[in-house]
Design an enzyme around this catalytic site. Structure first.
Site, PDB file in Angstrom:
ATOM      1  N   ASP A 163       3.995  -3.553   0.034  1.00  0.00           N
ATOM      2  CA  ASP A 163       5.007  -2.612   0.480  1.00  0.00           C
ATOM      3  C   ASP A 163       6.269  -2.932  -0.299  1.00  0.00           C
ATOM      4  O   ASP A 163       6.223  -3.732  -1.251  1.00  0.00           O
ATOM      5  CB  ASP A 163       5.217  -2.673   2.004  1.00  0.00           C
ATOM      6  CG  ASP A 163       5.852  -3.972   2.477  1.00  0.00           C
ATOM      7  OD1 ASP A 163       6.108  -4.876   1.648  1.00  0.00           O
ATOM      8  OD2 ASP A 163       6.107  -4.095   3.685  1.00  0.00           O
ATOM      9  N   HIS A 164       7.381  -2.343   0.075  1.00  0.00           N
ATOM     10  CA  HIS A 164       8.625  -2.576  -0.654  1.00  0.00           C
ATOM     11  C   HIS A 164       9.018  -4.046  -0.676  1.00  0.00           C
ATOM     12  O   HIS A 164       9.553  -4.531  -1.667  1.00  0.00           O
ATOM     13  CB  HIS A 164       9.756  -1.721  -0.056  1.00  0.00           C
ATOM     14  CG  HIS A 164       9.982  -1.987   1.400  1.00  0.00           C
ATOM     15  ND1 HIS A 164       9.199  -1.423   2.372  1.00  0.00           N
ATOM     16  CD2 HIS A 164      10.883  -2.770   2.038  1.00  0.00           C
ATOM     17  CE1 HIS A 164       9.602  -1.835   3.554  1.00  0.00           C
ATOM     18  NE2 HIS A 164      10.629  -2.660   3.386  1.00  0.00           N
ATOM     19  N   GLY A 182       1.310  -7.764   8.841  1.00  0.00           N
ATOM     20  CA  GLY A 182       0.806  -6.399   8.935  1.00  0.00           C
ATOM     21  C   GLY A 182      -0.160  -6.068   7.814  1.00  0.00           C
ATOM     22  O   GLY A 182      -1.160  -5.376   8.021  1.00  0.00           O
ATOM     23  N   GLU A 183       0.124  -6.582   6.631  1.00  0.00           N
ATOM     24  CA  GLU A 183      -0.739  -6.329   5.474  1.00  0.00           C
ATOM     25  C   GLU A 183      -2.126  -6.922   5.714  1.00  0.00           C
ATOM     26  O   GLU A 183      -3.146  -6.311   5.398  1.00  0.00           O
ATOM     27  CB  GLU A 183      -0.089  -6.908   4.216  1.00  0.00           C
ATOM     28  CG  GLU A 183       1.221  -6.223   3.852  1.00  0.00           C
ATOM     29  CD  GLU A 183       2.403  -6.556   4.745  1.00  0.00           C
ATOM     30  OE1 GLU A 183       3.360  -5.754   4.762  1.00  0.00           O
ATOM     31  OE2 GLU A 183       2.397  -7.611   5.429  1.00  0.00           O
ATOM     32  N   HIS A 203     -13.902 -21.949   3.738  1.00  0.00           N
ATOM     33  CA  HIS A 203     -14.557 -21.887   5.042  1.00  0.00           C
ATOM     34  C   HIS A 203     -14.838 -20.474   5.525  1.00  0.00           C
ATOM     35  O   HIS A 203     -15.798 -20.262   6.263  1.00  0.00           O
ATOM     36  CB  HIS A 203     -13.708 -22.586   6.105  1.00  0.00           C
ATOM     37  CG  HIS A 203     -13.684 -24.067   5.966  1.00  0.00           C
ATOM     38  ND1 HIS A 203     -13.090 -24.881   6.894  1.00  0.00           N
ATOM     39  CD2 HIS A 203     -14.166 -24.897   5.006  1.00  0.00           C
ATOM     40  CE1 HIS A 203     -13.203 -26.142   6.523  1.00  0.00           C
ATOM     41  NE2 HIS A 203     -13.846 -26.172   5.367  1.00  0.00           N
ATOM     42  N   ASN A 204     -13.999 -19.516   5.135  1.00  0.00           N
ATOM     43  CA  ASN A 204     -14.125 -18.163   5.673  1.00  0.00           C
ATOM     44  C   ASN A 204     -14.615 -17.136   4.675  1.00  0.00           C
ATOM     45  O   ASN A 204     -14.812 -15.980   5.035  1.00  0.00           O
ATOM     46  CB  ASN A 204     -12.783 -17.708   6.264  1.00  0.00           C
ATOM     47  CG  ASN A 204     -12.284 -18.666   7.316  1.00  0.00           C
ATOM     48  OD1 ASN A 204     -11.274 -19.329   7.121  1.00  0.00           O
ATOM     49  ND2 ASN A 204     -13.008 -18.786   8.420  1.00  0.00           N
TER      50      ASN A 204
END
Length: 169
Positions: A8-9, A75-76, A103-104
């Site tokens: 975003d900005h 949020g991203e 791990h993920n």
């Protein structure tokens, strides 16, 4: 490796920096925007496209990861995680960037453009891109539990250690 980017900005400057850094380091960056500063832009527009790009590449068997960037990265990350099959992790340290992959098996990393220096954020992305998934059985199992829930919306059974006399399943 292809690397999809969206921001975003608040993440625009880091994204611009990363586009050059990625090219210099042999990656193929794909910029999903924004392409100019707009103080009221909406990060889901760009972060969803970056995550969709990663998902599409991986479905086609291509080596692809993603980076989403905002003010905090929160949020991203949430937006990217709405894309089916994508696991996006928020990195705020070298260790969280490493563990996201190790791990993920996260395919997308989120960083906060207002939370860290340009050097730190670049290092988090570099670590994320360079770290392989461990393929340890416990991590594979846990990712499988999440993938199963994502497709069936059925909760995994509770392990025996978590059951109480009045809750047996």
């Amino acid at each position: 490796m292809r690397v999809h980017l969206g921001s975003d900005h608040a993440g625009l400057d880091l994204k611009a920096h990363l586009l050059g850094w990625l090219t210099e380091h042999g990656y193929e960056p794909v910029d999903h925007g924004p392409h100019r500063y707009d103080a009221v832009d909406d990060y889901p527009v760009f972060c969803l496209r970056a995550a969709e790009g990663v998902a599409a590449d991986r479905a086609d068997g291509l080596d692809s990861l993603g980076v989403v960037i905002g003010g905090s990265g929160n949020g991203e990350q949430m937006a990217a995680n709405k894309v089916v099959g994508i696991r996006c992790a928020l990195a705020w340290s070298d260790e969280t960037a490493t563990l996201a992959r190790e791990h993920n098996d996260a395919q997308v990393v989120s960083v906060g453009g207002r939370m860290h220096s340009l050097e730190d954020m670049t290092r988090f992305v570099e670590i994320f891109l360079a770290t392989p998934f461990s393929n340890e059985e416990r991590h594979v199992r846990r990712i499988g539990l999440m993938a199963d829930y994502e497709s069936t919306h059925e909760l995994p059974p509770l392990p025996e250690s978590a059951r109480t006399p009045d809750h047996d399943a």
